[in-house]
Design a protein around this motif. Structure first.
Motif: not given
Length: 264
Positions: A139-142, A188-193, A242-245
């Motif tokens: 979902e977040t990748y989208g 293999p993709v990481f969101h940098h928080v 939890r979805v983070f954005w």
């Protein structure tokens, strides 16, 4: 080791002027400013000695004081959150072993993300800086892909080596994935928080370095550390469903409000 959280907030955002004072609808129908939500998120982190809002804008300072936040006024010349934290460190002579930078546009940051950073710094005294990374769900990748398709700057991605030391951060999606060949398993993709923990020495050093070319083109302050040969420890965190954005653009308000409804 003592720890304090600083919440840098500026009014003059190019993409979203006045962003810290933007009000988001809560599940009960009330509204809260973004800066208040970020402050409340910081106050939920265990093992922290103090939380301060750091800003150069009286409007933000006045709102923050009304809901009970401690405020440190900083120079209007601070070009980003890390520079603002460095300035606050000097002006307030903060006495702490760990300085946490919790960006004022990330009210969905779970307390355990910040706690993981502080724990990493306490376990590894040689680490002078740490930041969380979160593996993207589909979902977040989208959301990331949609933003890039529409030429919006959304979240930041991170790549790191086998020892979890950062190799690069980008506003593009890295590594590149062919949309028609997404893997079946975890991406293999990481969101940098956008949260950082620094030693006071690392934060002070940042202020002494000029902006480098990579930081300049990407607009990512953490690249200044990499460009000066300074290691950044990436700490993988678990979203626990939890979805983070982050709130990067006005269009993110609806996304964040929808997540808040699921947390009610």
């Amino acid at each position: 080791m003592s720890a304090v959280i600083l919440i840098p907030a500026r009014y003059a955002s190019q993409r979203y002027p006045g962003k810290p004072l933007a009000e988001l609808r809560q599940p009960d129908g009330s509204r809260k400013s973004l800066i208040r939500m970020s402050w409340e998120a910081a106050c939920k982190v265990p093992g922290v000695d103090a939380v301060h809002v750091v800003t150069d804008d009286d409007r933000i300072a006045d709102v923050a004081k009304v809901f009970g936040a401690s405020v440190i006024m900083t120079s209007p010349e601070c070009e980003n959150g890390t520079a603002r934290c460095a300035d606050a460190l000097t002006r307030a002579t903060l006495d702490a072993d760990i300085i946490v930078n919790l960006q004022g546009d990330a009210p969905l940051t779970p307390p355990w993300f910040v706690e993981a950073l502080i724990d990493e710094m306490r376990r590894n005294p040689s680490a002078s800086m740490a930041t969380p990374v979160l593996r993207l769900d589909r979902e977040t990748y989208g959301h990331f892909a949609e933003d890039r398709k529409n030429d919006r700057v959304g979240g930041t991605t991170a790549v790191f080596d086998k020892d979890m030391n950062a190799l690069y951060f980008s506003k593009e999606i890295v590594p590149y994935l062919d949309p028609s060949k997404l893997p079946e398993g975890p991406l293999p993709v990481f969101h940098h928080v956008g949260v950082y923990a620094y030693t006071p020495e690392a934060l002070t050093a940042y202020g002494s370095w000029p902006q480098g070319p990579l930081e300049g083109v990407e607009g990512l302050e953490q690249l200044r550390f990499l460009e000066n040969g300074h290691k950044i420890r990436c700490v993988e965190v678990d979203g626990r469903g939890r979805v983070f954005w982050e709130l990067n653009n006005p269009t993110d308000v609806d996304r964040i409000e929808s997540v808040l409804r699921t947390l009610a």
